[in-house]
Design an enzyme around this catalytic site. Structure first.
Site, PDB file in Angstrom:
ATOM      1  N   HIS A   9       0.833  -1.211   0.000  1.00 15.79           N
ATOM      2  CA  HIS A   9       0.000   0.000   0.000  1.00 15.79           C
ATOM      3  C   HIS A   9       0.869   1.262   0.000  1.00 15.79           C
ATOM      4  O   HIS A   9       0.695   2.149  -0.847  1.00 15.79           O
ATOM      5  CB  HIS A   9      -0.911  -0.027   1.238  1.00 15.79           C
ATOM      6  CG  HIS A   9      -1.825   1.148   1.378  1.00 15.79           C
ATOM      7  ND1 HIS A   9      -3.146   1.106   0.990  1.00 15.79           N
ATOM      8  CD2 HIS A   9      -1.625   2.404   1.857  1.00 15.79           C
ATOM      9  CE1 HIS A   9      -3.712   2.285   1.223  1.00 15.79           C
ATOM     10  NE2 HIS A   9      -2.811   3.091   1.761  1.00 15.79           N
ATOM     11  N   GLU A  10       1.813   1.316   0.924  1.00 12.22           N
ATOM     12  CA  GLU A  10       2.656   2.517   1.017  1.00 12.22           C
ATOM     13  C   GLU A  10       3.560   2.654  -0.206  1.00 12.22           C
ATOM     14  O   GLU A  10       3.867   3.775  -0.619  1.00 12.22           O
ATOM     15  CB  GLU A  10       3.470   2.506   2.312  1.00 12.22           C
ATOM     16  CG  GLU A  10       2.646   2.426   3.608  1.00 12.22           C
ATOM     17  CD  GLU A  10       1.569   3.501   3.768  1.00 12.22           C
ATOM     18  OE1 GLU A  10       1.740   4.603   3.203  1.00 12.22           O
ATOM     19  OE2 GLU A  10       0.544   3.224   4.434  1.00 12.22           O
ATOM     20  N   HIS A  66       1.697   4.613  -2.720  1.00 15.90           N
ATOM     21  CA  HIS A  66       1.796   6.059  -2.449  1.00 15.90           C
ATOM     22  C   HIS A  66       3.166   6.589  -2.886  1.00 15.90           C
ATOM     23  O   HIS A  66       3.277   7.663  -3.464  1.00 15.90           O
ATOM     24  CB  HIS A  66       1.638   6.323  -0.934  1.00 15.90           C
ATOM     25  CG  HIS A  66       0.216   6.289  -0.441  1.00 15.90           C
ATOM     26  ND1 HIS A  66      -0.775   7.069  -0.975  1.00 15.90           N
ATOM     27  CD2 HIS A  66      -0.370   5.579   0.564  1.00 15.90           C
ATOM     28  CE1 HIS A  66      -1.921   6.848  -0.323  1.00 15.90           C
ATOM     29  NE2 HIS A  66      -1.704   5.938   0.614  1.00 15.90           N
ATOM     30  N   GLU A  96      -4.980   7.813  -2.735  1.00 19.70           N
ATOM     31  CA  GLU A  96      -5.448   6.497  -2.289  1.00 19.70           C
ATOM     32  C   GLU A  96      -5.689   5.560  -3.478  1.00 19.70           C
ATOM     33  O   GLU A  96      -5.556   4.344  -3.347  1.00 19.70           O
ATOM     34  CB  GLU A  96      -6.733   6.639  -1.474  1.00 19.70           C
ATOM     35  CG  GLU A  96      -6.512   7.082  -0.034  1.00 19.70           C
ATOM     36  CD  GLU A  96      -5.757   6.061   0.811  1.00 19.70           C
ATOM     37  OE1 GLU A  96      -6.161   4.885   0.851  1.00 19.70           O
ATOM     38  OE2 GLU A  96      -4.753   6.443   1.436  1.00 19.70           O
TER      39      GLU A  96
END
Lengths: 506, 506
Positions: free
Chosen positions: A270-271, A274, A300
């Site tokens: 997830h990170e 980003h 997101e």
């Protein structure tokens, strides 16, 4: 060119503001990762001082004068029409941020910051003690501050729209409602359908997975995704996050729990999503206010694409599972990739948003959106939040929390006055699948590439089509430019319904 | 009290200046430990901006006006006699730093900073290529800048005195010469004597010592010395250092080399000594300009006491060696503690200062002091430095470098204009043993305590007698207050001659 001097000076001011913001980010990153226990108090004072200096510089009268010289006003933020498109986008965003900051009186900002500190501390205690009423007076204050902020900023219909605009520029509550309503109905119905099916075997996840080994696997995973370690880092913190300390210094964190192997893995993916966004801004906007995400929701969309659409796919684990088994031979060598895939895609209504699966996650978000809207339209009394929360949980997810700690007190956001933030999480899911629909048309063998662990073409597409814009386009314009369509829940719902009917049978 | 308002405001300004300095320290610490490779350029820009802001605040006209209101002038820095002693010390130090900064014109400082950057880069290349003449023009510039700086600051006899004052307030070159002369003569003679003795067995150090295991041992060692990990950290960097990021956030670094076990161990002990000083300032001066070391030399006295007098003693290793053997059973279980002790106290003239033993270390320093003095009195032409260096090496240590890279180009200091810094290293040795002589009188069983690994009474004594003063006293006043004596080389020479005649026989 007549504007050259003013433009150059405004860019220099912008660069200094970014440097100061990055310095603040360094101090914050350190606070979350390596700061010795007793250094917290001093660090908070350092941060308050630096943030104050950064704020002063970003609303300097010189910057205001330069904006006017360049023709940028509140009504015409992009400035003079003779300016190149890139400069007009720069002026638009600089003016927007400048106005938002300038409109809040200094005394108001400092009173708000003080109240936020107290409120967050009260929330920590209230959650620990399961005592909503101890938190209520702070919550009321946070709502009042937020309403006042929206009044300073201005709004058309409802103060809530003024708050949403910070996270999703150009989006109103009714725009969001138009997509959240079908989203809620179809996800609720899918959730009910799945509840009647056989639960996948997850027993093998209930083992002790050594945390250092997890950290080493995460590092390898991150590199395999294409994270350039000469431009960033992976560390550990209590709550995973991504932060940008400079154009070539983007850092992510993850956290590893011995009995929740999947938790650290998906936090890292997830990170990384980003981080790819933050690392992907082009040279033309390097170090400027435009080198940022288009909105919270678009940000997101990037993290959720990587975490869910790519990271929770069977193809992905066909590529990655053998390597995971090498790290955990004792724990996983008897588990097949299909079993692993079904386990990490377990769907089950749960009380806590951040632990929710792909089907129920957006329902948690929509619940908060509904309650925020009602709070700001005055329909809902803050004192009634716990019962309203339970009622909506029952309605959306079919379950109810036994305690407020597991209910209305679970998230930090409201305690620090971040009303209007939650919708971004679910919007990210929708944007993400709209982008993905276009991506698989352009990169025709995406699924095959994923199963080979070859992510470069996917990263390139995201970079060329989304990251390269930085903050030049507002989210709806970016969406339209990339996909040709307006916001819609259909691609996401199509993806979810297809994926989970395959996993659970239908 | 009539001065209350002005005092409070000056303390508030002081606190902000310290916060900014600490923020700079966070960014620098991160640069030396965790910064991704490509983030360096951006970080340099962030640092330049923050340092500029810190500089502006520290010489604000408001601070100048407040100093005058409080009766503090250049001639009478301590201010009005009615003020309490602590406030008068505060004014003295604030005024000194303020004047030093204010006296340098802004253009001069920025020209100097630019030239320093180029000079340091030229030094790196010159050392790599063993090409002194490529560095010479930069060195000449650095000498000119330093001379000019001394002129701005003012001095009595020689500009070199003006430079020394930054590192050792109140010390002149002739004060230093008075102790360095006997020091040099007796150390040179001891070194010659030792050269005729049997070399201790160091072969067991020539093994591969796993670096992660070294790091774990260093962490344990640091904690055993009494380092409070809730107020600091140990990390790894290319060159070991100590930095203060806040009153309760003091960080040290070490570095581990596979075939030099002793290198990391003594770096950790040395930096711990610096850290104890920084962690030991009392509440009454917390976060103020007084919460700092009395001088570079006094700071070195603390690190060298721990590294050498305590850390290289037989008693110390009686306590610590069993634990070291547990970390390295394969490598060390056949080695006795006496053998280890003799090996880590090997005395042998060598070319490189930072690798020197306790006997020859000060000789390296005195050599640099002599050359610096001659450069600033005009006796020595910078172009003649390489030959002067070789001549002095032969005279002091009996050996000569084959290359300038191993000679005059080995240290970074001159390339960044830090003339007058070197003497502090040897002064630290002298101060240290003067303090130690008093300590063993007050803490009568010091050696016994060390052999039991019980350092708390020693830490307490150093804290009560030295650290608690912070920067209130100038180094010579502190020395007199603590020991009753003036600066002298005798205690150090007595210690060295006794220790090494025991090890080498006499």
């Amino acid at each position: 060119m007549e504007f050259q001097g003013a433009l150059e000076r405004l860019h220099a001011i912008d660069k200094e503001c970014r440097h100061l913001e990055r310095a603040v980010a360094v101090l914050q990153w350190d606070m979350e990762t390596f700061l010795p226990e007793k250094g917290v108090e001093e660090r908070a004072e350092q941060l308050a001082l630096l943030e104050g200096i950064a704020h002063e510089r970003s609303i300097s009268t010189e910057a205001g004068r330069l904006l006017l010289e360049l023709g940028s006003t509140h009504e015409n933020p992009q400035g003079d029409e003779k300016l190149p498109a890139l400069e007009r986008d720069f002026l638009k965003v600089f003016r927007r941020v400048y106005d938002k900051k300038l409109k809040l009186p200094v005394d108001f900002v400092s009173a708000q910051a003080k109240a936020e500190g107290l409120s967050q501390a009260a929330w920590v205690a209230a959650r620990r003690d399961n005592n909503f009423s101890a938190f209520l007076p702070h919550l009321v204050k946070m709502i009042d501050f937020s309403r006042q902020r929206a009044i300073y900023w201005g709004f058309v219909d409802n103060p809530y729209d003024g708050l949403l605009d910070i996270y999703e520029p150009g989006m109103s509550a009714s725009d969001i409602d138009a997509v959240f309503t079908p989203l809620r109905e179809r996800l609720s119905s899918l959730l009910k359908k799945i509840a009647g099916q056989k639960r996948p075997d997850c027993s093998f996840l209930d083992q002790d997975f050594d945390m250092e080994t997890q950290a080493r696997f995460s590092l390898e995973l991150m590199k395999k995704l294409g994270f350039d370690s000469s431009r960033g880092r992976l560390d550990v913190s209590a709550h995973p996050f991504t932060t940008t300390l400079g154009p070539d210094d983007v850092r992510i964190t993850s956290r590893y729990l011995p009995r929740q192997l999947q938790s650290g893995i998906f936090a890292t993916i997830h990170e990384s999503g980003h981080a790819f966004y933050e690392m992907g801004f082009p040279q033309s906007i390097r170090g400027s206010i435009l080198a940022d995400g288009a909105s919270m929701g678009i940000h997101e969309s990037q993290s959720r694409l990587w975490e869910n659409v790519i990271g929770r796919s069977l193809s992905f684990w066909k590529a990655m599972f053998p390597s995971l088994v090498e790290y955990f031979p004792d724990e996983l060598s008897k588990t097949g990739v299909e079993i692993f895939y079904r386990a990490i895609n377990l769907v089950e209504p749960s009380l806590i948003r951040i632990e929710a699966d792909e089907v129920s996650y957006s329902l948690h978000v929509i619940l908060r959106f509904c309650l925020e809207r009602e709070l700001f339209s005055g329909v809902l009394d803050p004192a009634e939040l716990p019962s309203a929360w339970r009622k909506k949980m029952k309605e959306f997810l079919g379950i109810e929390p036994e305690t407020d700690a597991q209910g209305v007190l679970q998230d930090v956001h409201w305690s620090i006055g971040s009303f209007g933030y939650f919708p971004s999480y679910a919007l990210g899911n929708l944007y993400g699948l709209q982008f993905w629909e276009k991506l698989v048309k352009d990169v025709s063998d995406a699924d095959e590439l994923i199963s080979q662990g070859n992510f470069a073409p996917i990263r390139s597409w995201l970079n060329d089509n989304i990251h390269s814009w930085g903050r030049r386009l507002d989210p709806q314009d970016l969406l339209k430019t990339v996909t040709g369509s307006n916001l819609s829940a259909e691609p996401f719902l199509g993806y979810i319904e297809s994926k989970f009917s395959t996993i659970y049978g239908s």
